[in-house]
Design an enzyme around this catalytic site. Structure first.
Site, PDB file in Angstrom:
ATOM      1  N   HIS A   1       0.842  -1.181   0.000  1.00 44.88           N
ATOM      2  CA  HIS A   1       0.000   0.000   0.000  1.00 44.88           C
ATOM      3  C   HIS A   1       0.887   1.244   0.000  1.00 44.88           C
ATOM      4  O   HIS A   1       1.776   1.371   0.840  1.00 44.88           O
ATOM      5  CB  HIS A   1      -0.919   0.021   1.222  1.00 44.88           C
ATOM      6  CG  HIS A   1      -2.093  -0.899   1.105  1.00 44.88           C
ATOM      7  ND1 HIS A   1      -3.390  -0.480   1.278  1.00 44.88           N
ATOM      8  CD2 HIS A   1      -2.165  -2.222   0.801  1.00 44.88           C
ATOM      9  CE1 HIS A   1      -4.218  -1.504   1.097  1.00 44.88           C
ATOM     10  NE2 HIS A   1      -3.482  -2.568   0.815  1.00 44.88           N
TER      11      HIS A   1
ATOM     12  N   TYR B   1      -9.257   5.398   7.338  1.00 44.52           N
ATOM     13  CA  TYR B   1      -9.438   5.764   8.746  1.00 44.52           C
ATOM     14  C   TYR B   1     -10.491   6.866   8.789  1.00 44.52           C
ATOM     15  O   TYR B   1     -10.292   7.950   8.220  1.00 44.52           O
ATOM     16  CB  TYR B   1      -8.122   6.273   9.335  1.00 44.52           C
ATOM     17  CG  TYR B   1      -7.096   5.201   9.605  1.00 44.52           C
ATOM     18  CD1 TYR B   1      -6.904   4.718  10.896  1.00 44.52           C
ATOM     19  CD2 TYR B   1      -6.298   4.680   8.584  1.00 44.52           C
ATOM     20  CE1 TYR B   1      -5.949   3.744  11.163  1.00 44.52           C
ATOM     21  CE2 TYR B   1      -5.349   3.705   8.841  1.00 44.52           C
ATOM     22  CZ  TYR B   1      -5.181   3.241  10.128  1.00 44.52           C
ATOM     23  OH  TYR B   1      -4.245   2.268  10.382  1.00 44.52           O
TER      24      TYR B   1
ATOM     25  N   PRO C   1      -4.326  -0.067  18.645  1.00 46.99           N
ATOM     26  CA  PRO C   1      -4.114  -0.564  17.287  1.00 46.99           C
ATOM     27  C   PRO C   1      -4.214   0.493  16.201  1.00 46.99           C
ATOM     28  O   PRO C   1      -3.881   0.218  15.047  1.00 46.99           O
ATOM     29  CB  PRO C   1      -5.222  -1.613  17.127  1.00 46.99           C
ATOM     30  CG  PRO C   1      -6.292  -1.197  18.082  1.00 46.99           C
ATOM     31  CD  PRO C   1      -5.568  -0.597  19.252  1.00 46.99           C
TER      32      PRO C   1
ATOM     33  N   LYS D   1       1.125  -0.580  15.149  1.00 49.83           N
ATOM     34  CA  LYS D   1       2.505  -0.714  15.609  1.00 49.83           C
ATOM     35  C   LYS D   1       2.804  -1.991  16.395  1.00 49.83           C
ATOM     36  O   LYS D   1       3.976  -2.317  16.580  1.00 49.83           O
ATOM     37  CB  LYS D   1       2.864   0.488  16.499  1.00 49.83           C
ATOM     38  CG  LYS D   1       2.864   1.819  15.768  1.00 49.83           C
ATOM     39  CD  LYS D   1       3.859   1.830  14.641  1.00 49.83           C
ATOM     40  CE  LYS D   1       3.736   3.038  13.760  1.00 49.83           C
ATOM     41  NZ  LYS D   1       4.364   2.853  12.451  1.00 49.83           N
TER      42      LYS D   1
ATOM     43  N   TYR E   1       4.028   6.237  10.212  1.00 48.02           N
ATOM     44  CA  TYR E   1       3.164   5.121   9.847  1.00 48.02           C
ATOM     45  C   TYR E   1       3.930   4.027   9.094  1.00 48.02           C
ATOM     46  O   TYR E   1       3.754   2.838   9.380  1.00 48.02           O
ATOM     47  CB  TYR E   1       1.997   5.623   8.985  1.00 48.02           C
ATOM     48  CG  TYR E   1       0.867   4.629   8.851  1.00 48.02           C
ATOM     49  CD1 TYR E   1      -0.117   4.529   9.835  1.00 48.02           C
ATOM     50  CD2 TYR E   1       0.772   3.772   7.757  1.00 48.02           C
ATOM     51  CE1 TYR E   1      -1.149   3.615   9.731  1.00 48.02           C
ATOM     52  CE2 TYR E   1      -0.254   2.858   7.638  1.00 48.02           C
ATOM     53  CZ  TYR E   1      -1.215   2.778   8.629  1.00 48.02           C
ATOM     54  OH  TYR E   1      -2.236   1.859   8.521  1.00 48.02           O
TER      55      TYR E   1
END
Length: 392
Positions: free
Chosen positions: A72, A200, A291, A295, A383
């Site tokens: 991604h 998100y 979550p 990580k 990220y």
């Protein structure tokens, strides 16, 4: 029995540690209280940071990952019904890969057994002893019901948040933790992903996340109260709520049979130090992150990468400097991940005790992040995962 490193726990941390030690010529024994089938089917995290992917490839574990993993190059922040793309690769030159934790575990188990090395599954009554001496021991009852004692030079506690290793040294540790006033209701569905990337979502009804595990399997989450029961969540209600929270112009949620449901409370948790004597804690035994930042498994892999190098230097060269630095080295990365995960969680979840002022602050943060190249770059580099050894 005698080995160099006794490893408690056959999750990603314990198995990766055993794999790295084997490549360095260090003997280890892995003990796990669950059966192999359970361990390989346990659905957990699914996002691999770029450094984690590189390490898996470098250590011979990239074949299935490269064939089945889903790279991604970005993800969407969805608020006000509009997507704002975080272009991970454009901003950092790196990407993440969606590949389930259970798939990583399968690859590690196959590699260990393929090398003719055993994993002791279904052991019971595990306890650790003499870890402040030079001859620590692990006692346990094996799958055949026979009491065993494993002598070793180092014990690695990779047995998760509910394991036995951290409680054995709890009086020597400092605890830092935070509980959040919400949980995630997670579902695994046989449905094609509704979007090519993760989404998100910040919504008045609460946070939602659209993710995936394969081109046929979707992983989705809803913010719910921490004491929520699954009894009130029929499949239809779950899909209706997901549709409401994920709504956006031009977006259609693909539905299908729900294969699994679970509710996971959210917490931040760290112990310091991550070592006492010859007992070293790694992964969830030492720290838990919400979550939201993806990580958890990546931190576990980072921990054991440090521990494997330190153990190798000690056992092959007699050096103690890397073992002595283990906790401080790991905790720098742990606290960076804790902060990032807290920040993502605080920005995207509606606090049930919050007020309109809090809501406006969250929208302000989201709008700034989505419109600022500097803010997007900071989000993206955290990220995708900071390089191993990078200052944190």
């Amino acid at each position: 029995m005698r080995t160099q490193v006794g490893i408690v726990g056959a999750g990603p941390a314990g198995l990766m540690l055993a794999h790295l030690l084997h490549l360095a010529g260090i003997e280890s024994v892995v003990l796990e209280n669950r059966g192999r089938e359970y361990v390989e089917k346990r659905v957990r995290a699914g996002v691999l940071e770029h450094p984690t992917v590189e390490l898996l490839r470098e250590t011979g574990l990239g074949e299935r990952l490269d064939a089945q993993g889903l790279p991604h190059h970005g993800f969407a922040l969805r608020f006000d019904g509009v997507d704002h793309r975080v272009a991970l690769t454009d901003l950092t030159g790196r990407e993440i890969t969606v590949y389930g934790q259970q798939e990583v575990v399968k690859d590690l188990i196959a590699a260990r057994l393929g090398a003719g090395l055993a994993i002791e599954f279904e052991v019971t009554d595990v306890s650790v002893h003499d870890f402040t001496s030079s001859r620590p021991r692990i006692s346990y009852v094996d799958a055949a019901g026979v009491a065993q004692t494993l002598e070793c030079d180092i014990i690695a506690g990779c047995d998760g948040f509910h394991g036995i290793c951290r409680p054995a040294v709890a009086s020597e540790l400092s605890f830092y933790e935070r509980a959040y006033p919400f949980a995630w209701l997670g579902v695994l569905a046989r449905a094609a992903p509704s979007h090519e990337e993760l989404i998100y979502t910040y919504h008045d009804r609460g946070f939602a996340l659209h993710s995936m595990r394969s081109p046929e399997i979707t992983r989705l989450y809803l913010q719910v109260p921490p004491d929520e029961s699954l009894d009130g969540w029929s499949d239809d209600r779950i899909w209706d709520e997901l549709s409401a929270r994920l709504s956006a112009d031009g977006f259609t949620l693909t539905t299908g049979p729900i294969l699994e449901k679970s509710v996971t409370p959210m917490r931040s948790f760290v112990v310091e130090p991550m070592r006492h004597g010859r007992l070293f804690l790694a992964g969830d035994a030492a720290h838990i992150v919400p979550p939201t930042g993806a990580k958890g498994m990546n931190l576990a892999i980072a921990d054991v990468r440090v521990l494997a190098s330190a153990a190798s230097a000690f056992l092959r060269e007699g050096r103690t400097d890397l073992l002595d630095a283990y906790s401080d080295t790991c905790l720098r990365r742990v606290w960076r991940a804790e902060h990032f995960s807290w920040w993502m969680t605080s920005m995207l979840h509606r606090d049930p005790a919050g007020d309109p002022f809090d809501h406006r602050l969250q929208l302000s943060q989201l709008r700034y992040t989505a419109s600022s190249t500097a803010a997007l770059t900071s989000l993206a580099e955290n990220y995708v995962g900071l390089p191993f050894g990078a200052p944190s």
